[in-house]
Write a protein that holds these residues in place. Structure first.
Motif, PDB file in Angstrom:
ATOM      1  N   UNK A 235     -16.012  41.449  10.887  1.00  0.00           N
ATOM      2  CA  UNK A 235     -17.208  42.149  10.489  1.00  0.00           C
ATOM      3  C   UNK A 235     -17.172  42.657   9.329  1.00  0.00           C
TER       4      UNK A 235
ATOM      5  N   UNK B 125     -29.088  36.699  11.902  1.00  0.00           N
ATOM      6  CA  UNK B 125     -28.816  38.175  12.033  1.00  0.00           C
ATOM      7  C   UNK B 125     -27.369  38.349  12.053  1.00  0.00           C
ATOM      8  N   UNK B 126     -27.125  39.522  11.344  1.00  0.00           N
ATOM      9  CA  UNK B 126     -25.817  40.286  11.444  1.00  0.00           C
ATOM     10  C   UNK B 126     -25.983  41.468  12.301  1.00  0.00           C
ATOM     11  N   UNK B 127     -25.437  41.175  13.497  1.00  0.00           N
ATOM     12  CA  UNK B 127     -25.728  42.444  14.247  1.00  0.00           C
ATOM     13  C   UNK B 127     -24.396  42.988  14.704  1.00  0.00           C
TER      14      UNK B 127
ATOM     15  N   UNK C 284     -20.499  41.894   6.791  1.00  0.00           N
ATOM     16  CA  UNK C 284     -21.636  43.057   6.657  1.00  0.00           C
ATOM     17  C   UNK C 284     -21.449  43.733   5.342  1.00  0.00           C
TER      18      UNK C 284
END
Lengths: 245, 228
Positions: free
Chosen positions: A81, A243-245, A84
């Protein structure tokens, strides 16, 4: 863009996994070259010059390591991650991928060059010890092709990692595809082999492939580049927009 | 001009609406508390402000522009997102150095932000061995790299020990007093009540309350009333 590429190289250098993979590449090439020399007596029909060239062509075996480096460089950022942070810093996601292509191109070139040097050193020594001719026409071209194809697999890895995003899946797909599926397809459909990524890379590297009549080296390079471009374009059109969730 | 503007912001995941027609502004020089129950759409809203999630409709602007159009985003906005993630094999200093290099910031910024969040002693350790509180500090250090005018924080006190939480409150208060903007989502009402000037409460993706937080008012009562 220079800043982004520099940042990628800092990241690559700092990672233990990257250092291990980069170190394994020349070792693997040397082992393959040794195997090539050991088996030289057993291959009946092939002219001696071809066999000598094939020993040096083992420099191409570094491909699996640059492929993995490229995948880990992109899919690894999704896995941890950390992507992000990258996208917060550079909202133009295409630029992030371009920087990775440049960085892993440089890293791939370095790994490919070191692997080629190791292959030459070990190959020449073993050929000499085995009483074989040490040089053959076309060897420099084979080495250059090997370095280029090893670099190309690094770029393909970046594209695949951006497209598939799940690191485990990306590694599995890439290994199955390039270590098995392309060969299996070539066995089943001999005419197809030259158009597959493996066939293109092997043509570029001047390595023969069983059951396949390969393209000339000058055509193998652009074909392989087209596969890289296709993976990167697909990533930009499909997964990078998500989308980056 | 407002530091942050959301205009009729909506986001659906498939058929599930996460944020529904949400409009609000956040003013410079304030700490704004962004509150709501779990699943209210807080994180999705913050990620839309930061260009990580694309709105289904509506606009999210920072200083009048969408995040993706900011010329130098890290110098304008710092973000701490929930479950801030780091490569476990890289040290805190390397993590910051990579991003500092990519942003083209001065070399002394890394040491400076490590000092700011009191993480200098652990800078050479791999982030994989960090506690939740240390990861939060490193995330905040990352957000501060570009010395931004706007801070957007999602549950920043999560995992901080009491002294850390106390320090964070003072830090955010001081940040706003410099005329900068702080938007912070949290569930810890008693803590945010001490520093917030303004409150936005959402529930099921919709605005249920927005207004200044008068001193002496009970934020918990306000929250429970609004989200009932």
């Amino acid at each position: 863009m220079k800043r982004l590429v520099h940042a990628e190289l800092i990241r690559a250098r700092a990672s233990r996994t990257v250092r291990v993979l980069a170190a394994l590449a020349p070792v693997t090439c040397v082992l393959w070259a040794g195997l090539g020399v050991a088996l030289m007596g057993l291959e009946g029909g092939m002219p001696a010059e071809d066999r000598v060239r094939n020993v040096y062509a083992m420099a191409q075996q570094a491909y699996v390591f640059t492929l993995l480096l490229g995948i880990l460089g992109t899919a690894g950022e999704f896995r941890h991650q950390t992507i992000t942070w990258r996208f917060l810093l550079t909202p133009d996601r295409g630029r992030v991928v371009n920087a990775k292509l440049a960085a892993y191109g440089i890293a791939g070139l370095a790994v490919g060059a070191v692997s080629a040097l190791a292959t030459v050193a070990a190959g020449a020594l073993l050929l000499h010890l085995g009483g074989h001719p040490v040089m053959a026409p076309g060897v420099p071209g084979v080495l250059l092709g090997a370095v280029l194809s090893v670099t190309g697999y690094g770029l393909l890895g970046v594209g695949l990692g951006a497209l598939i995003r799940n690191q485990t899946a990306a590694v599995a797909v890439a290994l199955i595809w390039f270590m098995y599926a392309d060969y299996l397809l070539t066995m089943l459909l001999p005419g197809l082999g030259r158009w597959l990524p493996t066939g293109a890379a092997r043509a570029l590297a001047g390595v023969s492939m069983e059951n396949a009549e390969l393209l000339p080296a000058w055509a193998g390079g652009p074909l392989f580049a087209a596969y890289v471009l296709a993976a990167v374009l697909a990533a930009r059109l499909i997964t990078l927009r998500r989308d980056i969730t | 001009m407002s530091a942050i503007t959301a205009t009729r912001l909506s986001k659906s995941f498939g058929t599930v609406p996460a944020v529904d027609d949400l409009s609000f502004t956040v003013e410079p020089g304030t700490v704004t508390a962004f509150l709501g129950p779990n699943g209210a759409g807080k994180t999705t809203t913050l990620r839309m402000l930061l260009g990580l999630v694309t709105p289904t409709s509506g606009a999210a602007l920072i200083g009048g522009r969408p995040y993706r159009d900011l010329a130098d985003p890290v110098c304008e906005v710092g973000a701490v997102l929930e479950a801030a993630a780091f490569h476990p094999g890289l040290t805190a200093r390397t993590h910051l150095e990579i991003l500092r290099t990519a942003a083209g910031l001065a070399a002394d910024r890394v040491g400076h932000v490590l000092d700011q969040v009191d993480l200098t002693g652990a800078a050479g350790r791999r982030a994989g061995g960090f506690s939740l509180g240390m990861r939060q500090r490193l995330a905040l250090a990352t957000a501060l790299l570009g010395d931004p005018a706007v801070l957007i924080l999602d549950e920043p006190a999560n995992g901080l020990d009491p002294a850390g939480a106390h320090w964070l409150r003072g830090f955010l208060r001081a940040y706003a007093l410099q005329g900068r903007t702080v938007l912070v989502s949290t569930h810890v009402l008693t803590e945010i009540q001490q520093i917030a000037d303004h409150v936005i409460i959402i529930s099921e993706g919709r605005m249920v309350f927005t207004g200044p937080l008068a001193s002496g008012s009970d934020l918990e009562e306000l929250y429970l009333e609004a989200t009932r």
